[in-house]
Design a protein around this motif. Structure first.
Motif, PDB file in Angstrom:
ATOM      1  N   ASP A  78       0.830  -1.205   0.000  1.00 38.17           N
ATOM      2  CA  ASP A  78       0.000   0.000   0.000  1.00 38.17           C
ATOM      3  C   ASP A  78       0.865   1.256   0.000  1.00 38.17           C
ATOM      4  O   ASP A  78       0.351   2.362   0.127  1.00 38.17           O
ATOM      5  N   PHE A  79       2.199   1.046  -0.113  1.00 39.13           N
ATOM      6  CA  PHE A  79       3.181   2.137  -0.122  1.00 39.13           C
ATOM      7  C   PHE A  79       3.172   2.897   1.201  1.00 39.13           C
ATOM      8  O   PHE A  79       3.628   4.034   1.268  1.00 39.13           O
ATOM      9  N   GLY A  80       2.652   2.223   2.232  1.00 40.27           N
ATOM     10  CA  GLY A  80       2.614   2.802   3.570  1.00 40.27           C
ATOM     11  C   GLY A  80       3.040   1.772   4.599  1.00 40.27           C
ATOM     12  O   GLY A  80       4.099   1.149   4.462  1.00 40.27           O
ATOM     13  N   LEU A  85      -1.058  -1.775   6.173  1.00 40.09           N
ATOM     14  CA  LEU A  85      -2.389  -2.011   6.734  1.00 40.09           C
ATOM     15  C   LEU A  85      -3.472  -1.175   6.070  1.00 40.09           C
ATOM     16  O   LEU A  85      -4.650  -1.268   6.433  1.00 40.09           O
ATOM     17  N   GLY A  86      -3.096  -0.361   5.084  1.00 36.48           N
ATOM     18  CA  GLY A  86      -4.058   0.542   4.459  1.00 36.48           C
ATOM     19  C   GLY A  86      -5.246  -0.175   3.852  1.00 36.48           C
ATOM     20  O   GLY A  86      -6.403   0.243   4.006  1.00 36.48           O
ATOM     21  N   ALA A  87      -4.993  -1.270   3.139  1.00 38.50           N
ATOM     22  CA  ALA A  87      -6.087  -2.008   2.518  1.00 38.50           C
ATOM     23  C   ALA A  87      -7.020  -2.597   3.572  1.00 38.50           C
ATOM     24  O   ALA A  87      -8.248  -2.622   3.382  1.00 38.50           O
ATOM     25  N   TYR A  88      -6.473  -3.062   4.677  1.00 42.19           N
ATOM     26  CA  TYR A  88      -7.303  -3.660   5.719  1.00 42.19           C
ATOM     27  C   TYR A  88      -8.186  -2.614   6.399  1.00 42.19           C
ATOM     28  O   TYR A  88      -9.310  -2.927   6.813  1.00 42.19           O
ATOM     29  N   ARG A  89      -7.688  -1.403   6.519  1.00 44.20           N
ATOM     30  CA  ARG A  89      -8.522  -0.341   7.082  1.00 44.20           C
ATOM     31  C   ARG A  89      -9.739  -0.105   6.193  1.00 44.20           C
ATOM     32  O   ARG A  89     -10.874   0.013   6.677  1.00 44.20           O
ATOM     33  N   ALA A  90      -9.506  -0.038   4.887  1.00 43.89           N
ATOM     34  CA  ALA A  90     -10.607   0.215   3.958  1.00 43.89           C
ATOM     35  C   ALA A  90     -11.575  -0.968   3.903  1.00 43.89           C
ATOM     36  O   ALA A  90     -12.801  -0.785   3.887  1.00 43.89           O
ATOM     37  N   ILE A  91     -11.045  -2.171   3.881  1.00 46.86           N
ATOM     38  CA  ILE A  91     -11.895  -3.359   3.727  1.00 46.86           C
ATOM     39  C   ILE A  91     -12.733  -3.603   4.979  1.00 46.86           C
ATOM     40  O   ILE A  91     -13.940  -3.862   4.897  1.00 46.86           O
ATOM     41  N   THR A  92     -12.103  -3.538   6.137  1.00 47.60           N
ATOM     42  CA  THR A  92     -12.870  -3.789   7.365  1.00 47.60           C
ATOM     43  C   THR A  92     -13.910  -2.702   7.598  1.00 47.60           C
ATOM     44  O   THR A  92     -15.007  -2.986   8.092  1.00 47.60           O
ATOM     45  N   ALA A  93     -13.611  -1.468   7.223  1.00 46.56           N
ATOM     46  CA  ALA A  93     -14.571  -0.383   7.415  1.00 46.56           C
ATOM     47  C   ALA A  93     -15.770  -0.535   6.492  1.00 46.56           C
ATOM     48  O   ALA A  93     -16.916  -0.252   6.874  1.00 46.56           O
ATOM     49  N   GLY A  94     -15.552  -0.998   5.261  1.00 50.31           N
ATOM     50  CA  GLY A  94     -16.637  -1.080   4.297  1.00 50.31           C
ATOM     51  C   GLY A  94     -17.384  -2.384   4.269  1.00 50.31           C
ATOM     52  O   GLY A  94     -18.516  -2.446   3.776  1.00 50.31           O
ATOM     53  N   GLY A 151       2.509 -11.812  11.210  1.00 52.72           N
ATOM     54  CA  GLY A 151       2.699 -10.756  12.198  1.00 52.72           C
ATOM     55  C   GLY A 151       1.646  -9.667  12.160  1.00 52.72           C
ATOM     56  O   GLY A 151       1.664  -8.766  13.004  1.00 52.72           O
ATOM     57  N   GLN A 152       0.700  -9.726  11.216  1.00 52.52           N
ATOM     58  CA  GLN A 152      -0.326  -8.684  11.129  1.00 52.52           C
ATOM     59  C   GLN A 152      -1.628  -9.079  11.819  1.00 52.52           C
ATOM     60  O   GLN A 152      -2.577  -8.298  11.830  1.00 52.52           O
ATOM     61  N   GLY A 153      -1.667 -10.256  12.406  1.00 53.04           N
ATOM     62  CA  GLY A 153      -2.912 -10.761  12.954  1.00 53.04           C
ATOM     63  C   GLY A 153      -3.555  -9.845  13.972  1.00 53.04           C
ATOM     64  O   GLY A 153      -4.750  -9.537  13.874  1.00 53.04           O
ATOM     65  N   HIS A 154      -2.795  -9.388  14.955  1.00 52.41           N
ATOM     66  CA  HIS A 154      -3.360  -8.563  16.025  1.00 52.41           C
ATOM     67  C   HIS A 154      -3.915  -7.262  15.467  1.00 52.41           C
ATOM     68  O   HIS A 154      -5.043  -6.860  15.811  1.00 52.41           O
ATOM     69  N   GLU A 155      -3.146  -6.610  14.582  1.00 51.68           N
ATOM     70  CA  GLU A 155      -3.596  -5.320  14.045  1.00 51.68           C
ATOM     71  C   GLU A 155      -4.862  -5.469  13.207  1.00 51.68           C
ATOM     72  O   GLU A 155      -5.798  -4.657  13.325  1.00 51.68           O
ATOM     73  N   VAL A 156      -4.916  -6.501  12.355  1.00 60.88           N
ATOM     74  CA  VAL A 156      -6.083  -6.673  11.487  1.00 60.88           C
ATOM     75  C   VAL A 156      -7.305  -7.106  12.306  1.00 60.88           C
ATOM     76  O   VAL A 156      -8.433  -6.670  12.042  1.00 60.88           O
ATOM     77  N   MET A 157      -7.109  -7.939  13.298  1.00 59.56           N
ATOM     78  CA  MET A 157      -8.215  -8.296  14.184  1.00 59.56           C
ATOM     79  C   MET A 157      -8.780  -7.057  14.877  1.00 59.56           C
ATOM     80  O   MET A 157     -10.003  -6.885  14.972  1.00 59.56           O
ATOM     81  N   SER A 158      -7.901  -6.187  15.328  1.00 54.67           N
ATOM     82  CA  SER A 158      -8.344  -4.964  16.002  1.00 54.67           C
ATOM     83  C   SER A 158      -9.155  -4.081  15.060  1.00 54.67           C
ATOM     84  O   SER A 158     -10.162  -3.480  15.457  1.00 54.67           O
ATOM     85  N   LEU A 159      -8.732  -4.013  13.799  1.00 49.08           N
ATOM     86  CA  LEU A 159      -9.479  -3.224  12.821  1.00 49.08           C
ATOM     87  C   LEU A 159     -10.868  -3.806  12.598  1.00 49.08           C
ATOM     88  O   LEU A 159     -11.852  -3.067  12.467  1.00 49.08           O
ATOM     89  N   ALA A 160     -10.970  -5.131  12.565  1.00 48.43           N
ATOM     90  CA  ALA A 160     -12.265  -5.780  12.355  1.00 48.43           C
ATOM     91  C   ALA A 160     -13.195  -5.544  13.543  1.00 48.43           C
ATOM     92  O   ALA A 160     -14.388  -5.242  13.368  1.00 48.43           O
ATOM     93  N   TYR A 161     -12.657  -5.668  14.753  1.00 44.77           N
ATOM     94  CA  TYR A 161     -13.482  -5.398  15.930  1.00 44.77           C
ATOM     95  C   TYR A 161     -13.961  -3.949  15.928  1.00 44.77           C
ATOM     96  O   TYR A 161     -15.130  -3.657  16.211  1.00 44.77           O
ATOM     97  N   ALA A 162     -13.066  -3.028  15.598  1.00 39.68           N
ATOM     98  CA  ALA A 162     -13.415  -1.603  15.589  1.00 39.68           C
ATOM     99  C   ALA A 162     -14.484  -1.294  14.556  1.00 39.68           C
ATOM    100  O   ALA A 162     -15.259  -0.343  14.708  1.00 39.68           O
TER     101      ALA A 162
END
Length: 276
Positions: free
Chosen positions: A209-211, A214-223, A241-252
């Motif tokens: 995502d050139f960042g 996690l940019g794609a996961y923010r957009a996908i979990t939000a939508g 290693g991204q499991g915790h961060e992506v899980m947190s995005l899904a819960y949020a």
């Protein structure tokens, strides 16, 4: 010259070029140059080779020595028992993604949305394995959509699959039983450390995502919640290693049930989020 006589020099060239599996690649490319299925190469090794076939093989080895992926040279990649056409416009299907397929097939579904469909390997595999299901593949790349549509036609799945250009959920109003995605999950800083086969030949838009990755996961979990039917599931492949961060995005984003599926090495591989 026999086919077997071509292998030794080819293996040496690939070894000197730093190719990870020189013998296997040399054999796969020889089968390709001879127009054979890989499993039939052994039978052809004692046979004479025409000058045209020898020249074609030399060209293949030259490309592989430059670290071009075997799949780009042969134009195809095997995934979940099916052959998918690939090119430099799409991410190669990976064996690890078959874990997402297994998780998706663990429950029935009738409608499927595949985000960032690329070759269409996730969408088309799931439609082939789930009778009666229909699906939509979204990608921002017109070249990737053309590749996916060609694969659908080759697999006789065009009647079950449709494709549309888009940036994740933009302009989409429909709801689905299942949403899948293998989005770009590498951080920009990780790109330099990739093997040349990936860094130099696969589309960067499908890798990072050139960042922070996690940019794609923010957009996908939000939508995703508004595009899932009640009881629907979201399955996303993730980087180790991204499991915790992506899980947190899904819960949020409001998913009440979120879990991680790990690969055979114990690494986080798929996040599954279920809507209430």
């Amino acid at each position: 010259m026999r086919a077997a006589d071509l292998l030794g020099p080819a293996i040496r060239r690939l070894t000197e070029a730093g190719v990870a599996e020189p013998a296997g690649d040399a054999r796969r490319l020889l089968a390709h140059a001879l127009g054979l299925a890989p499993g039939r190469l052994t039978l052809a090794l004692p046979e004479p080779v025409s000058p045209d076939s020898a020249a074609a093989y030399d060209a293949c080895i030259t490309r592989r020595a430059a670290r071009e992926p075997v799949s780009h040279i042969t134009g195809e990649r095997l995934f979940y028992g099916r052959r998918f056409a690939v090119s430099a416009d799409v991410l190669d299907p990976r064996p690890e993604t078959e874990m997402l397929i297994e998780a998706a097939l663990a429950q029935p579904f009738e409608t499927l949305l595949d985000l960032g469909t690329g070759t269409g390997c996730i969408l088309l595999t799931l439609l082939a394995e789930m009778p009666g299901a229909r699906g939509l593949g979204i990608d921002i790349s017109p070249a990737a959509l053309a590749n996916a549509a060609a694969n659908a036609a080759e697999l006789n799945l065009s009647i079950k699959a449709e494709f549309a250009a888009g940036d994740w959920f933009d302009g989409l109003t429909r709801q689905f039983d299942l949403i899948t995605a293998n989005p770009p999950y590498l951080a920009a800083a990780e790109m330099a450390g990739l093997a040349p086969e990936v860094r130099e030949f696969e589309p960067h838009l499908a890798l990072t995502d050139f960042g922070d990755g996690l940019g794609a996961y923010r957009a996908i979990t939000a939508g995703a919640p508004e595009h899932l039917m009640p009881g629907g599931r979201l399955l996303m492949e993730i980087g180790p290693g991204q499991g915790h961060e992506v899980m947190s995005l899904a819960y949020a984003a409001g998913f009440p049930h979120v879990s991680i599926i790990r690969d055979l090495d114990g690494r986080d591989r798929v996040v599954m989020a279920e809507i209430g």
